[in-house]
Write a protein that holds these residues in place. Structure first.
Motif, PDB file in Angstrom:
ATOM      1  N   ALA A  52      38.575  36.472  31.218  1.00 45.92           N
ATOM      2  CA  ALA A  52      37.363  35.687  30.983  1.00 45.92           C
ATOM      3  C   ALA A  52      36.173  36.414  31.590  1.00 45.92           C
ATOM      4  CB  ALA A  52      37.509  34.299  31.596  1.00 45.92           C
ATOM      5  N   GLN A  53      35.090  36.515  30.837  1.00 48.42           N
ATOM      6  CA  GLN A  53      33.949  37.305  31.295  1.00 48.42           C
ATOM      7  C   GLN A  53      33.435  36.902  32.676  1.00 48.42           C
ATOM      8  OE1 GLN A  53      31.751  36.701  27.680  1.00 48.42           O
ATOM      9  NE2 GLN A  53      32.016  38.816  27.018  1.00 48.42           N
ATOM     10  N   PRO A  54      33.226  35.609  32.971  1.00 51.18           N
ATOM     11  CA  PRO A  54      32.710  35.272  34.304  1.00 51.18           C
ATOM     12  C   PRO A  54      33.708  35.539  35.429  1.00 51.18           C
ATOM     13  CG  PRO A  54      32.338  33.487  32.732  1.00 51.18           C
ATOM     14  CD  PRO A  54      33.293  34.445  32.095  1.00 51.18           C
ATOM     15  N   GLN A  55      34.988  35.678  35.105  1.00 44.27           N
ATOM     16  CA  GLN A  55      35.972  35.967  36.140  1.00 44.27           C
ATOM     17  C   GLN A  55      35.690  37.340  36.772  1.00 44.27           C
ATOM     18  OE1 GLN A  55      39.864  35.027  34.727  1.00 44.27           O
ATOM     19  NE2 GLN A  55      40.552  34.419  36.751  1.00 44.27           N
ATOM     20  N   GLY A  56      35.211  38.262  35.951  1.00 47.25           N
ATOM     21  CA  GLY A  56      34.822  39.555  36.491  1.00 47.25           C
ATOM     22  C   GLY A  56      33.689  39.419  37.490  1.00 47.25           C
ATOM     23  N   GLY A  93      40.181  29.662  44.316  1.00 42.58           N
ATOM     24  CA  GLY A  93      40.517  31.036  44.622  1.00 42.58           C
ATOM     25  C   GLY A  93      40.101  31.888  43.441  1.00 42.58           C
ATOM     26  N   MET A  94      41.027  32.665  42.911  1.00 38.85           N
ATOM     27  CA  MET A  94      40.768  33.460  41.717  1.00 38.85           C
ATOM     28  C   MET A  94      41.421  32.853  40.476  1.00 38.85           C
ATOM     29  SD  MET A  94      38.803  36.049  42.308  1.00 38.85           S
ATOM     30  CE  MET A  94      38.097  36.890  43.740  1.00 38.85           C
ATOM     31  N   ARG A  95      41.967  31.653  40.613  1.00 38.94           N
ATOM     32  CA  ARG A  95      42.684  31.024  39.500  1.00 38.94           C
ATOM     33  C   ARG A  95      41.762  30.088  38.728  1.00 38.94           C
ATOM     34  NH1 ARG A  95      48.578  29.000  41.175  1.00 38.94           N
ATOM     35  NH2 ARG A  95      48.722  29.041  38.909  1.00 38.94           N
ATOM     36  N   LEU A  96      41.760  30.247  37.433  1.00 32.42           N
ATOM     37  CA  LEU A  96      40.894  29.483  36.543  1.00 32.42           C
ATOM     38  C   LEU A  96      41.321  28.017  36.467  1.00 32.42           C
ATOM     39  CD1 LEU A  96      38.801  29.354  34.158  1.00 32.42           C
ATOM     40  CD2 LEU A  96      40.675  30.055  32.661  1.00 32.42           C
ATOM     41  N   PHE A 144      35.498  43.506  36.357  1.00 34.42           N
ATOM     42  CA  PHE A 144      36.636  43.944  35.534  1.00 34.42           C
ATOM     43  C   PHE A 144      37.267  45.193  36.136  1.00 34.42           C
ATOM     44  CE2 PHE A 144      34.582  42.353  31.281  1.00 34.42           C
ATOM     45  CZ  PHE A 144      34.719  41.049  31.712  1.00 34.42           C
ATOM     46  N   GLN A 145      36.409  46.128  36.543  1.00 37.33           N
ATOM     47  CA  GLN A 145      36.900  47.390  37.101  1.00 37.33           C
ATOM     48  C   GLN A 145      37.715  47.141  38.373  1.00 37.33           C
ATOM     49  OE1 GLN A 145      36.578  50.473  35.754  1.00 37.33           O
ATOM     50  NE2 GLN A 145      37.688  51.449  37.436  1.00 37.33           N
ATOM     51  N   LEU A 146      37.185  46.313  39.270  1.00 40.08           N
ATOM     52  CA  LEU A 146      37.892  46.008  40.510  1.00 40.08           C
ATOM     53  C   LEU A 146      39.214  45.305  40.236  1.00 40.08           C
ATOM     54  CD1 LEU A 146      34.853  44.788  42.639  1.00 40.08           C
ATOM     55  CD2 LEU A 146      36.182  46.876  43.025  1.00 40.08           C
ATOM     56  N   ALA A 147      39.183  44.332  39.322  1.00 41.06           N
ATOM     57  CA  ALA A 147      40.415  43.616  38.978  1.00 41.06           C
ATOM     58  C   ALA A 147      41.433  44.565  38.359  1.00 41.06           C
ATOM     59  CB  ALA A 147      40.104  42.468  38.020  1.00 41.06           C
ATOM     60  N   GLY A 148      40.955  45.481  37.522  1.00 42.64           N
ATOM     61  CA  GLY A 148      41.844  46.452  36.899  1.00 42.64           C
ATOM     62  C   GLY A 148      42.488  47.373  37.917  1.00 42.64           C
ATOM     63  N   GLN A 149      41.702  47.819  38.891  1.00 40.94           N
ATOM     64  CA  GLN A 149      42.250  48.689  39.924  1.00 40.94           C
ATOM     65  C   GLN A 149      43.315  47.964  40.748  1.00 40.94           C
ATOM     66  OE1 GLN A 149      38.116  51.270  40.465  1.00 40.94           O
ATOM     67  NE2 GLN A 149      38.936  50.160  42.206  1.00 40.94           N
ATOM     68  N   ASN A 150      43.064  46.692  41.080  1.00 44.27           N
ATOM     69  CA  ASN A 150      44.052  45.915  41.823  1.00 44.27           C
ATOM     70  C   ASN A 150      45.321  45.717  41.003  1.00 44.27           C
ATOM     71  OD1 ASN A 150      42.308  45.657  43.996  1.00 44.27           O
ATOM     72  ND2 ASN A 150      41.473  43.710  43.305  1.00 44.27           N
ATOM     73  N   TYR A 151      45.145  45.421  39.718  1.00 50.05           N
ATOM     74  CA  TYR A 151      46.295  45.236  38.829  1.00 50.05           C
ATOM     75  C   TYR A 151      47.098  46.526  38.726  1.00 50.05           C
ATOM     76  CZ  TYR A 151      48.928  44.263  34.536  1.00 50.05           C
ATOM     77  OH  TYR A 151      49.929  44.097  33.611  1.00 50.05           O
TER      78      TYR A 151
END
Length: 345
Positions: free
Chosen positions: A151-155, A192-195, A319-326
């Motif tokens: 989701a866009q705002p999650q980034g 937290g980070m959960r929608l 998105f970039q930060l979330a991708g790196q963590n993933y």
């Protein structure tokens, strides 16, 4: 071999993407979300001055995209203001244009965004479409090993937490992220980070509605059709009057129209928020943040409204930060890195 993670946010107004990483600095760039079609590769045609664009083959056509697209396109600028935008050739051209400008040999994980209301419907199909080999013009291709749609705002929430050093504490907090974009007005409630799905949504009430209504008011005032949306947008952001018929035009009388769009969008969102008193973070991002801030503050008068630097890039940086963590936890290669050839680190 080290992982290459990249992020792209194809919006209706602008396409934003990550160009490189240096420590904690995530470098971004953008270009207008306009894809100009032609039956031949325009990059091979002679020109007096080389445009900052790339020509992307999609299906039977070529689409020119990039920062200088205004030099290539005609006066008609189609906007992809519909829920099937991600399935259109224009979306693919814009996405591949961003991939071309990243200048990396391949991408192990590509993170892309969707409006909140479309996430459940479009996530699987978009991830599938993004994975595999992509033609990026001039006979070049780039391979995306895996794609992740969020989701866009999650980034923006991830970016906010990182920017304000709240990654450790935000996991126990309730947050509202508000993202007024070109086409959609998105909001996201997270624990937290959960929608929290039942309180998160998006509506088609963004900056494009503001510009369209302002243009209609100006047209009535000057007695002739006026559709220079870019000039209106620039005037709203800078406070400098647009030039119409060689004279500065005072738009102040039309500002209540712009504010009414923001008020309508925020009022609709407010009805979805069940317990506003429990919100610990309200974060305003997106290209339309400057115009919607007053309405958001009026809707939540007892809260502090948080903003981030360069709100246009908040989603794609997150998105970039979330991708790196993933990537660190779910992909085979041990450490995400930007040190691939041409990666810009």
């Amino acid at each position: 071999m080290e992982i290459i993670v990249r992020a792209v946010d194809v919006g209706s107004g602008n396409t934003k993407f990550v160009t490189g990483i240096s420590g904690a600095d995530i470098r971004c760039a953008s270009f207008p979300s306009v894809a100009y079609p032609s039956s031949a590769d325009t990059s091979a045609m002679p020109a007096a001055e080389k445009r900052k664009t790339v020509c992307i083959p999609v299906g039977s056509l070529f689409y020119e995209v990039g920062p200088d697209i205004h030099l290539a396109a005609d006066t008609f600028r189609a906007k992809q203001l519909h829920d099937e935008y991600t399935e259109s050739p224009e979306y693919m051209a814009l996405l591949r244009g961003a991939l071309s400008m990243m200048k990396v040999p391949h991408i192990d994980l590509l993170v892309v965004g969707l409006p909140v209301a479309l996430l459940a419907l479009k996530k699987a199909a978009l991830e599938k479409a993004m994975t595999g080999s992509h033609e990026i013009g001039a006979g070049r291709t780039i391979t995306v090993r895996k794609a992740l749609a969020v989701a866009q705002p999650q980034g923006a929430l991830v970016h906010y937490a990182a920017e304000h050093e709240k990654m450790a504490s935000i996991g126990t907090e309730q947050s509202l992220v508000i993202d007024p974009g070109s086409r959609t007005f998105d909001w996201l409630v997270c624990r937290g980070m959960r929608l929290v799905q039942k309180q998160s949504h998006s509506i088609n009430r963004g900056m494009s509605d503001v510009l369209r209504l302002m243009a209609a008011e100006i047209s009535k005032d000057i007695g002739t059709p006026y559709r220079d949306y870019d000039a209106i947008d620039l005037a709203l952001r800078t406070g400098k009057a647009p030039v119409i018929f060689q004279k500065p035009y005072d738009m102040k009388r039309h500002l209540p129209i712009a504010e009414s769009v923001a008020q309508q969008a925020v009022s609709t969102m407010r009805q979805w928020i069940e317990t506003p008193e429990s919100l610990q973070n309200i974060i305003l991002v997106g290209g339309g943040a400057f115009l919607f801030k007053k309405a958001v503050k009026a809707a939540f008068p007892k809260h502090r409204i948080h903003e981030v630097k360069e709100p246009l890039y908040a989603n794609v940086r997150g998105f970039q930060l979330a991708g790196q963590n993933y990537a660190m936890t779910s992909l085979a290669t041990p450490t995400p890195s930007d040190r691939a050839p041409g990666g810009g680190a």
